[in-house]
Design a protein around this motif. Structure first.
Motif, mmCIF file in Angstrom:
data_model
loop_
_atom_site.group_PDB
_atom_site.id
_atom_site.type_symbol
_atom_site.label_atom_id
_atom_site.label_comp_id
_atom_site.label_asym_id
_atom_site.label_seq_id
_atom_site.Cartn_x
_atom_site.Cartn_y
_atom_site.Cartn_z
ATOM 1 N N PRO A 126 93.144 119.607 94.115
ATOM 2 C CA PRO A 126 94.220 120.430 94.424
ATOM 3 C C PRO A 126 95.387 119.544 93.440
ATOM 4 O O PRO A 126 96.510 120.367 93.223
ATOM 5 C CB PRO A 126 94.453 120.522 95.462
ATOM 6 N N TRP A 127 95.187 118.412 92.776
ATOM 7 C CA TRP A 127 96.115 118.005 91.903
ATOM 8 C C TRP A 127 96.340 118.925 90.401
ATOM 9 O O TRP A 127 95.433 119.273 90.153
ATOM 10 C CB TRP A 127 95.976 116.667 91.582
ATOM 11 N N ARG A 128 97.451 118.645 89.898
ATOM 12 C CA ARG A 128 97.549 119.444 88.516
ATOM 13 C C ARG A 128 98.486 118.605 87.516
ATOM 14 O O ARG A 128 99.175 117.721 88.286
ATOM 15 C CB ARG A 128 98.072 120.737 88.755
ATOM 16 N N VAL A 129 98.455 118.721 86.291
ATOM 17 C CA VAL A 129 99.029 117.881 85.405
ATOM 18 C C VAL A 129 100.365 118.791 85.026
ATOM 19 O O VAL A 129 100.218 119.934 85.014
ATOM 20 C CB VAL A 129 98.332 117.887 84.077
ATOM 21 N N GLN A 130 101.441 117.952 84.847
ATOM 22 C CA GLN A 130 102.570 118.613 84.415
ATOM 23 C C GLN A 130 103.330 118.093 83.183
ATOM 24 O O GLN A 130 103.303 116.867 83.280
ATOM 25 C CB GLN A 130 103.571 118.693 85.639
ATOM 26 N N ILE A 155 100.947 115.955 89.526
ATOM 27 C CA ILE A 155 101.651 116.713 90.664
ATOM 28 C C ILE A 155 100.610 116.827 91.832
ATOM 29 O O ILE A 155 99.441 117.688 91.781
ATOM 30 C CB ILE A 155 102.210 118.012 90.366
ATOM 31 N N SER A 156 100.973 116.416 93.230
ATOM 32 C CA SER A 156 100.169 116.475 94.211
ATOM 33 C C SER A 156 100.222 117.738 94.879
ATOM 34 O O SER A 156 100.999 118.719 94.683
ATOM 35 C CB SER A 156 100.564 115.659 95.112
ATOM 36 N N PRO A 157 99.288 118.221 95.902
ATOM 37 C CA PRO A 157 99.064 119.529 96.415
ATOM 38 C C PRO A 157 100.725 119.732 97.102
ATOM 39 O O PRO A 157 100.810 120.969 97.208
ATOM 40 C CB PRO A 157 98.068 119.367 97.531
ATOM 41 N N GLU A 158 101.186 118.684 97.404
ATOM 42 C CA GLU A 158 102.618 119.144 98.334
ATOM 43 C C GLU A 158 103.668 119.055 97.213
ATOM 44 O O GLU A 158 104.900 119.051 97.531
ATOM 45 C CB GLU A 158 102.876 117.729 99.046
ATOM 46 N N ASN A 159 103.397 119.182 95.785
ATOM 47 C CA ASN A 159 104.163 119.489 94.829
ATOM 48 C C ASN A 159 105.212 118.309 94.325
ATOM 49 O O ASN A 159 106.221 118.333 94.066
ATOM 50 C CB ASN A 159 105.211 120.738 94.998
ATOM 51 N N VAL A 160 104.499 117.242 94.709
ATOM 52 C CA VAL A 160 105.063 115.630 94.315
ATOM 53 C C VAL A 160 104.575 115.111 93.227
ATOM 54 O O VAL A 160 103.483 115.022 93.175
ATOM 55 C CB VAL A 160 105.297 114.852 95.800
ATOM 56 N N PRO A 161 105.606 114.626 92.336
ATOM 57 C CA PRO A 161 104.888 113.972 91.064
ATOM 58 C C PRO A 161 104.382 112.704 91.335
ATOM 59 O O PRO A 161 104.910 112.117 92.295
ATOM 60 C CB PRO A 161 106.375 113.792 90.180
ATOM 61 N N GLY A 162 103.407 112.250 90.744
ATOM 62 C CA GLY A 162 102.795 110.971 91.051
ATOM 63 C C GLY A 162 102.924 110.122 89.826
ATOM 64 O O GLY A 162 104.306 110.068 89.303
ATOM 65 N N ARG A 163 102.072 109.146 89.533
ATOM 66 C CA ARG A 163 102.328 108.383 88.199
ATOM 67 C C ARG A 163 102.472 108.984 87.001
ATOM 68 O O ARG A 163 101.554 109.869 86.926
ATOM 69 C CB ARG A 163 100.959 107.312 88.352
ATOM 70 N N TRP A 164 103.449 108.490 86.297
ATOM 71 C CA TRP A 164 103.616 109.008 84.707
ATOM 72 C C TRP A 164 102.558 108.354 83.933
ATOM 73 O O TRP A 164 102.214 107.245 83.915
ATOM 74 C CB TRP A 164 104.909 108.959 84.387
ATOM 75 N N SER A 165 102.071 109.117 82.895
ATOM 76 C CA SER A 165 101.086 108.608 82.026
ATOM 77 C C SER A 165 101.634 109.063 80.579
ATOM 78 O O SER A 165 102.294 110.060 80.457
ATOM 79 C CB SER A 165 99.574 109.136 81.957
ATOM 80 N N PHE A 189 100.616 103.676 81.469
ATOM 81 C CA PHE A 189 101.366 104.127 82.444
ATOM 82 C C PHE A 189 102.822 103.855 82.304
ATOM 83 O O PHE A 189 103.062 102.896 81.569
ATOM 84 C CB PHE A 189 100.919 103.572 83.834
ATOM 85 N N SER A 190 103.571 104.832 82.736
ATOM 86 C CA SER A 190 105.089 104.598 81.958
ATOM 87 C C SER A 190 105.825 105.365 83.185
ATOM 88 O O SER A 190 105.522 105.737 84.323
ATOM 89 C CB SER A 190 105.293 105.654 80.835
ATOM 90 N N ASP A 191 107.299 105.274 83.162
ATOM 91 C CA ASP A 191 108.348 105.983 84.013
ATOM 92 C C ASP A 191 108.472 107.226 83.428
ATOM 93 O O ASP A 191 107.801 107.565 82.542
ATOM 94 C CB ASP A 191 109.523 104.971 84.082
ATOM 95 N N GLU A 192 109.287 108.062 84.090
ATOM 96 C CA GLU A 192 109.168 109.537 83.988
ATOM 97 C C GLU A 192 109.914 109.476 82.473
ATOM 98 O O GLU A 192 109.855 110.806 81.683
ATOM 99 C CB GLU A 192 110.344 110.267 84.890
ATOM 100 N N ASN A 193 110.499 108.574 81.766
ATOM 101 C CA ASN A 193 111.016 108.714 80.379
ATOM 102 C C ASN A 193 109.869 108.122 79.285
ATOM 103 O O ASN A 193 110.430 107.961 78.201
ATOM 104 C CB ASN A 193 112.649 108.033 80.250
ATOM 105 N N GLY A 194 108.669 107.804 79.645
ATOM 106 C CA GLY A 194 107.881 107.121 78.866
ATOM 107 C C GLY A 194 107.924 105.538 78.628
ATOM 108 O O GLY A 194 107.253 105.074 77.618
#
Length: 169
Positions: A47-51, A68-78, A97-102
């Protein structure tokens, strides 16, 4: 139609080789790997998805995304940085792997280089993915995290997406 899925690991070169056939034409498969709005539909084990936060598909460009988790929480950034692109033939990325800014972060992995190659056939397209890890230790850790199983799942989701798109044309 029986579609090939082959996954092999070469420990001597710390490389993963994946060959996967899709019952779709080259244009559809290429777009599925290179357009954010399509990647977001299949590149994540349910049930995860990519955003996607950012997609600039050109040499020197990058794709920044999170799971994005099933609870709509962002996970690790790539981050995938596009190193070389041969339109409708192949593209190579440097992945980390990166932070939310790359910006790179230390996760125990340095980076990998991935070449995705596409070949049109009769009623199918073959994709070859060659993922070269930085070391044997990182390769073994990646495999232990379930990379083979995860790729089998997401490529199956891509199969479903391509069938839906092909039948709606």
């Amino acid at each position: 139609m029986n579609l090939l899925f082959d996954f092999t690991v070469d420990k001597a070169t710390a490389t993963i080789h994946i060959t996967r056939e899709f019952a779709a034409d080259l244009d559809l498969v290429w777009d599925a790997f290179t357009k954010a709005e399509i990647l977001d539909q299949w590149m994540g084990p349910k049930p995860w998805r990519v955003q996607t936060k950012e997609m600039d598909f050109r040499e020197g460009g990058r794709w920044l995304y999170t799971m994005i988790s099933p609870e709509n929480v962002p996970g690790r950034w790539s981050l995938a940085e596009f190193v070389e692109i041969q339109p409708k033939s192949s593209f190579t990325t440097k992945n980390s792997f990166s932070d939310e800014n790359g910006n790179p972060i230390d996760t125990g992995f340095t980076f990998s280089m991935t070449k995705n190659s596409f070949k049109a056939g009769t009623e199918k397209t073959t994709v070859q993915i060659v993922k070269k890890m930085s070391s044997l230790a990182e390769l073994e850790q990646f495999i232990a995290m379930g990379y083979k199983e995860g790729m089998a799942v997401v490529l199956g989701i891509l199969d479903e997406y391509l069938r839906t798109v092909a039948t709606s044309k």
